[in-house]
Design a protein around this motif. Structure first.
Motif, PDB file in Angstrom:
ATOM      1  N   GLN A  23       0.710  -1.674   0.223  1.00 54.90           N
ATOM      2  CA  GLN A  23      -0.156   0.261   0.049  1.00 54.90           C
ATOM      3  C   GLN A  23       0.843   1.322  -0.109  1.00 54.90           C
ATOM      4  O   GLN A  23       1.244   1.846  -0.818  1.00 54.90           O
ATOM      5  CB  GLN A  23      -1.099   0.367   1.400  1.00 54.90           C
ATOM      6  N   SER A  24       1.974   1.477   1.314  1.00 54.56           N
ATOM      7  CA  SER A  24       2.472   2.494   1.624  1.00 54.56           C
ATOM      8  C   SER A  24       4.039   2.088   1.713  1.00 54.56           C
ATOM      9  O   SER A  24       4.001   1.551   2.394  1.00 54.56           O
ATOM     10  CB  SER A  24       2.159   4.152   1.338  1.00 54.56           C
ATOM     11  N   SER A  25       5.315   2.576   1.443  1.00 57.62           N
ATOM     12  CA  SER A  25       6.244   2.159   1.866  1.00 57.62           C
ATOM     13  C   SER A  25       7.511   3.416   1.876  1.00 57.62           C
ATOM     14  O   SER A  25       7.183   3.985   0.242  1.00 57.62           O
ATOM     15  CB  SER A  25       6.918   0.641   1.241  1.00 57.62           C
ATOM     16  N   TYR A  26       8.360   3.873   2.312  1.00 55.95           N
ATOM     17  CA  TYR A  26       8.962   4.895   2.224  1.00 55.95           C
ATOM     18  C   TYR A  26      10.798   4.032   1.595  1.00 55.95           C
ATOM     19  O   TYR A  26      10.928   3.015   2.866  1.00 55.95           O
ATOM     20  CB  TYR A  26       9.149   6.333   3.166  1.00 55.95           C
ATOM     21  N   ASP A  27      11.535   4.673   1.111  1.00 59.08           N
ATOM     22  CA  ASP A  27      12.830   3.893   0.922  1.00 59.08           C
ATOM     23  C   ASP A  27      13.693   5.160   1.356  1.00 59.08           C
ATOM     24  O   ASP A  27      14.039   6.587   0.223  1.00 59.08           O
ATOM     25  CB  ASP A  27      12.568   3.963  -0.756  1.00 59.08           C
TER      26      ASP A  27
ATOM     27  N   SER B 104      16.295   6.069  -1.560  1.00 57.95           N
ATOM     28  CA  SER B 104      15.950   7.183  -3.032  1.00 57.95           C
ATOM     29  C   SER B 104      15.519   7.788  -2.069  1.00 57.95           C
ATOM     30  O   SER B 104      15.585   9.235  -3.021  1.00 57.95           O
ATOM     31  CB  SER B 104      15.988   5.871  -3.462  1.00 57.95           C
ATOM     32  N   GLY B 105      15.238   8.197  -1.193  1.00 59.76           N
ATOM     33  CA  GLY B 105      13.743   8.682  -0.820  1.00 59.76           C
ATOM     34  C   GLY B 105      12.887   9.428  -1.708  1.00 59.76           C
ATOM     35  O   GLY B 105      12.015  10.337  -1.170  1.00 59.76           O
ATOM     36  N   THR B 106      12.332   7.628  -2.124  1.00 58.92           N
ATOM     37  CA  THR B 106      11.029   7.951  -2.460  1.00 58.92           C
ATOM     38  C   THR B 106       9.832   7.080  -1.778  1.00 58.92           C
ATOM     39  O   THR B 106      10.386   6.132  -0.673  1.00 58.92           O
ATOM     40  CB  THR B 106      11.477   7.244  -3.526  1.00 58.92           C
ATOM     41  N   TRP B 107       8.554   7.962  -2.546  1.00 60.72           N
ATOM     42  CA  TRP B 107       8.104   7.562  -1.966  1.00 60.72           C
ATOM     43  C   TRP B 107       6.934   5.848  -2.890  1.00 60.72           C
ATOM     44  O   TRP B 107       7.265   6.482  -3.784  1.00 60.72           O
ATOM     45  CB  TRP B 107       6.166   7.859  -1.059  1.00 60.72           C
ATOM     46  N   GLU B 108       6.591   4.691  -2.411  1.00 61.89           N
ATOM     47  CA  GLU B 108       6.115   4.134  -3.355  1.00 61.89           C
ATOM     48  C   GLU B 108       4.396   3.197  -3.001  1.00 61.89           C
ATOM     49  O   GLU B 108       4.124   2.532  -1.320  1.00 61.89           O
ATOM     50  CB  GLU B 108       7.119   2.689  -4.235  1.00 61.89           C
ATOM     51  N   GLY B 109       3.797   2.120  -3.950  1.00 59.91           N
ATOM     52  CA  GLY B 109       2.462   1.239  -3.032  1.00 59.91           C
ATOM     53  C   GLY B 109       1.838   2.162  -4.006  1.00 59.91           C
ATOM     54  O   GLY B 109       1.241   3.299  -4.415  1.00 59.91           O
ATOM     55  N   PHE B 110       0.376   1.532  -3.235  1.00 63.83           N
ATOM     56  CA  PHE B 110      -0.694   1.412  -4.274  1.00 63.83           C
ATOM     57  C   PHE B 110      -1.435   2.912  -4.012  1.00 63.83           C
ATOM     58  O   PHE B 110      -2.167   3.660  -4.798  1.00 63.83           O
ATOM     59  CB  PHE B 110      -1.614   0.886  -3.346  1.00 63.83           C
TER      60      PHE B 110
END
Length: 302
Positions: free
Chosen positions: A70-74, A77-83
């Motif tokens: 659903q959501s996560s933070y790397d 890389s300082g990036t967000w990703e997920g549905f």
């Protein structure tokens, strides 16, 4: 003396005329104007949450940095990703905002308690619509529907839900899965069937991911979460396995604080319209397929 009095009277009339003209200019309806003209009104202050968001060209959205897919933070890389991240960014885009989403990461219990003190505008974090939450939050149209299920350790002797009797089940605190295990879940329009035995021991965690981690290392007999979250952990190598079929489905929506300092009704209506359009044009289906490998955007109960 009379001339002086007349002169004073004339000056007084002139003063009244100037005051009247000033008052007329302060009236936003004068000369064909409108009292509500402009997004921020005659005083320059935003009149609604939507007005303020549009004026700022940015929306503040809360989500969970440790809730894949659903959501996560790397952090590297300082990036967000997920549905949820993709859904939220699409909402921002369709609002016409050009600044990136301002992500906020409150704890789940703080989020669902309402009274956000204007620290963020909107939650896009796979929140289930419940009667209790609706007393403090205003919900948009659901953007997808997830199955809730259970997992056990890989190779566990527990092979069916009824065998959880007397066992310890981990779950996120103050979330629908805890409510389900406590047999207190109230979803508008849904009749929930409680399939998990009543005599389990419930252990709560800050997030689903923490419960899953404890299950993987043997501190729990089972963990409950969204099936896509459990499957995502399995796909990443966690030594756990799903336990039977989903036990219920839940409608998930974006939410706004009822106690926000500005009126939220136009914001909720606008985002509901955007979500409805994303359903209609296939955007949500495509995002669900991307992150879950299946379409979870169709209401399973009609």
């Amino acid at each position: 003396m009379r001339k002086l009095r007349l002169r004073s009277f004339a000056l007084l009339l002139t003063a009244f005329a100037l005051v009247g003209a000033a008052c007329a200019n302060d009236n936003p309806t004068a000369n064909g104007g409108s009292a509500s003209a402009g997004a921020t009104g005659s005083t320059g202050a935003a009149e609604t949450m939507l007005d303020r968001i549009m004026a700022n060209d940015q929306i503040r959205i809360s989500t969970d940095p440790a809730y894949p897919p659903q959501s996560s933070y790397d952090e590297a890389s300082g990036t967000w990703e997920g549905f949820d991240i993709d859904v939220a960014e699409e909402i921002s885009k369709r609002l016409g905002l050009t600044k990136p989403v301002d992500w906020q990461t409150p704890s789940w219990d703080v989020l669902t308690a309402g009274n956000w003190n204007d620290r963020w505008d909107l939650s896009v974090g796979s929140m289930t619509i419940t009667d209790e939450r609706a007393t403090v939050l205003d919900f948009t149209s659901p953007y997808y529907f997830t199955p809730g299920g259970l997992a056990v350790q890989q190779g566990s002797s527990i092979t069916s839900v009824d065998q959880l009797s007397g066992k310890t089940v981990g779950v996120c605190g103050a979330c629908t899965y805890e409510f389900y295990l406590e047999r207190k879940l109230n979803i508008p329009g849904y009749e929930v069937q409680y399939l998990v035995p009543e005599d389990i021991t419930i252990k709560t965690y800050d997030t689903d991911s923490t419960a899953i981690q404890d299950l993987a290392i043997g501190r729990l007999d089972a963990a409950m979460s969204a099936v896509p979250t459990l499957q995502g952990a399995i796909d990443k190598g966690k030594p756990i396995q799903l336990l039977g079929d989903p036990v219920f489905y839940e409608p998930l929506a974006a939410a706004v604080d009822k106690n926000a300092p500005l009126d939220d009704s136009t914001l909720v209506a606008k985002i509901s319209d955007i979500i409805d359009a994303m359903h209609a044009d296939g955007t949500l289906t495509a995002l669900s397929q991307k992150w879950y490998g299946e379409d979870l955007t169709v209401n399973p109960v009609g």
